[in-house]
Scaffold this active site. Structure first.
Site, mmCIF file in Angstrom:
data_model
loop_
_atom_site.group_PDB
_atom_site.id
_atom_site.type_symbol
_atom_site.label_atom_id
_atom_site.label_comp_id
_atom_site.label_asym_id
_atom_site.label_seq_id
_atom_site.Cartn_x
_atom_site.Cartn_y
_atom_site.Cartn_z
ATOM 1 C CG HIS A 57 1.212 -11.916 -14.770
ATOM 2 N ND1 HIS A 57 1.677 -10.981 -13.867
ATOM 3 C CD2 HIS A 57 0.468 -11.218 -15.655
ATOM 4 C CE1 HIS A 57 1.241 -9.783 -14.190
ATOM 5 N NE2 HIS A 57 0.507 -9.890 -15.292
ATOM 6 C CG HIS A 86 -1.276 -10.812 -9.471
ATOM 7 N ND1 HIS A 86 -1.730 -11.130 -10.728
ATOM 8 C CD2 HIS A 86 0.067 -10.869 -9.540
ATOM 9 C CE1 HIS A 86 -0.706 -11.366 -11.504
ATOM 10 N NE2 HIS A 86 0.395 -11.219 -10.818
ATOM 11 C CG HIS A 120 2.428 -13.209 -6.095
ATOM 12 N ND1 HIS A 120 1.940 -13.554 -7.337
ATOM 13 C CD2 HIS A 120 3.343 -12.242 -6.335
ATOM 14 C CE1 HIS A 120 2.527 -12.828 -8.265
ATOM 15 N NE2 HIS A 120 3.387 -12.017 -7.678
ATOM 16 C CE LYS A 156 3.945 -15.303 -12.143
ATOM 17 N NZ LYS A 156 3.453 -14.395 -11.120
ATOM 18 C CG HIS A 207 7.728 -9.573 -6.927
ATOM 19 N ND1 HIS A 207 8.132 -10.094 -8.140
ATOM 20 C CD2 HIS A 207 6.377 -9.552 -6.966
ATOM 21 C CE1 HIS A 207 7.064 -10.356 -8.881
ATOM 22 N NE2 HIS A 207 5.979 -10.038 -8.194
ATOM 23 C CB ALA A 228 4.059 -2.446 -12.864
ATOM 24 C CG ASP A 239 2.225 -8.847 -7.113
ATOM 25 O OD1 ASP A 239 3.435 -9.139 -7.210
ATOM 26 O OD2 ASP A 239 1.558 -8.420 -8.080
HETATM 27 O O1 DOR Z 1 3.039 -4.807 -10.363
HETATM 28 C C1 DOR Z 1 3.746 -5.782 -10.581
HETATM 29 N N1 DOR Z 1 5.057 -5.795 -10.231
HETATM 30 N N2 DOR Z 1 3.222 -6.848 -11.179
HETATM 31 C C2 DOR Z 1 3.971 -7.887 -11.553
HETATM 32 O O2 DOR Z 1 3.435 -8.812 -12.102
HETATM 33 C C3 DOR Z 1 5.431 -7.868 -11.373
HETATM 34 C C4 DOR Z 1 5.804 -7.000 -10.284
HETATM 35 C C5 DOR Z 1 7.288 -6.686 -10.245
HETATM 36 O O3 DOR Z 1 8.086 -7.608 -10.367
HETATM 37 O O4 DOR Z 1 7.648 -5.530 -10.059
HETATM 38 ZN ZN ZN Z 2 4.038 -10.375 -8.777
#
Ligand code: DOR
Ligand code: ZN
Length: 350
Positions: free
Chosen positions: A141, A179, A18, A104, A20, A268, A252
């Site tokens: 999620h 997560h 997982h 997703k 980004h 976040a 994550d």
């Molecule tokens: O903390 C997070 N950031 N949780 C998520 O589900 C998305 C992620 C983000 O893309 O920044």
């Molecule tokens: Zn994520």
């Protein structure tokens, strides 16, 4: 007589189930840190606009490969962002052509760039049926977005209100609860063996909600799902170090620039790809479970995804305290690195 402490550990190269990576300059800035340690990663599709179709995923994969520095190897495993308009035939094509590994599911409004996500779960039923038929996993999620539900309860409520009904209607669908942050989720995954796995992040093994809120607000620890009470963190550590193949690593790692984190309404996300393996080795070492680190980081994920583990290995070495930069510089701006709050002694040997 006790065994001598382990100071070197060679494991199959880990994968991140997982991740980004974003796009453009941010992608260029963060990708080398993942590729330095990880062989593959499941790439989250929550770009702006989101990666919805097979064609979009294919172009995004090309951009990732173009951003990979010469001499590094890395395989991005793409995901499609599920919307109420997603066409089951397109998902089937993405799977058959090897373009996408998973789909997703973001409940609409649950997190960063999730506005195109799902509001009415019945409307995505044909896609889920098709995925069950072709054996394509759904990454979830798992938080409800109902404003009446307390943010610390959103994962537990999601299991009862959304996940259980989806799995009841579609027991053949393979689901990854992503997560996980609660004892409730750990128990649910442990008790429902069939077609269910869960990823656990590095930071949720290390911080609880006090780290975010006690003694001043720490925006760099703010992520979604938000970290919970200590008892939940302890449950996550137990699950991760247990060797149970249903729990595997998904960092994550979610980079945001410092200006986007440090504002009245901050984003976040925790950026941890650079020091995740050091942090994990420390957590597993303290738990006396270093022997299970390979299971968690390198073996259980491939097993769930029906892929072979990586052929090559990495070696972790325990020595003097290792330090990482507080921030990395990207073409979009500085990104703060996850601070575990304790000294790290393990590093990945070059
Ligand atoms: O903390 C997070 N950031 N949780 C998520 O589900 C998305 C992620 C983000 O893309 O920044
Ligand atoms: Zn994520």
């Amino acid at each position: 007589m006790t065994d001598a402490p382990i100071s070197r550990l060679t494991i199959r190269r880990p994968d991140d189930w997982h991740l980004h990576l974003r796009d453009a300059e941010m992608l260029k800035g963060v990708l080398p840190h993942t590729a330095a340690h990880f062989g593959r990663a499941i790439i989250m599709p929550n770009l702006v606009p989101p990666v919805v179709t097979a064609t979009q995923a294919s172009y995004y994969r090309d951009r990732i490969m173009a951003a990979l520095p010469d001499g590094m190897s890395f395989t991005p495993l793409m995901t499609l962002y599920l919307t109420e308009e997603t066409d089951p035939a397109d998902v089937e094509r993405a799977h058959a052509d090897g373009i996408a590994t998973a789909v997703k599911l973001y409940p609409a409004g649950a997190t960063t760039n999730s506005n195109s996500g799902v509001r009415d779960f019945d409307r995505v039923r044909p896609v889920l049926d098709k995925m069950a038929e072709i054996g394509m996993p759904l990454c979830v999620h798992g938080e409800v977005t109902d404003p009446a539900v307390d943010i610390f309860d959103r994962e537990a409520v999601f299991i009862d209100k959304v996940l259980k009904p989806i799995r009841k209607k579609n027991p053949d669908l393979r689901v990854v609860m992503e997560h996980v942050t609660t004892q409730d989720a750990v128990d649910y995954v442990r008790d429902h063996r069939k077609n269910l796995g869960a990823t656990i992040t590095t930071h949720h093994l290390i911080i609880n909600r006090n780290n975010i809120l006690a003694g001043g607000i720490r925006p760099h620890y703010y992520c979604l799902p938000v970290a919970k009470r200590e008892q939940h963190r302890v449950a996550l550590v137990q699950a991760a170090v247990s060797g149970d193949p249903r729990f595997f690593l998904g960092t994550d790692s979610a980079p945001h620039t410092d200006p986007n984190k440090l504002q009245a309404c901050g984003c976040a996300g925790v950026f941890s790809s650079i020091n995740t393996m050091s942090c994990l080795a420390e957590v597993f070492d303290v738990a006396g479970k270093l022997k299970n680190l390979e299971q968690f980081a390198s073996l259980s994920g491939p097993k769930f995804y029906n892929l072979p583990p990586n052929e090559d290995t990495i070696t972790l070495v325990r020595g003097d305290v290792v330090t990482y930069p507080d921030t990395i510089q990207t073409g979009e701006g500085p990104v703060t690195v996850f601070d575990p709050g304790f000294p790290l002694h393990w590093h990945v040997e070059d």
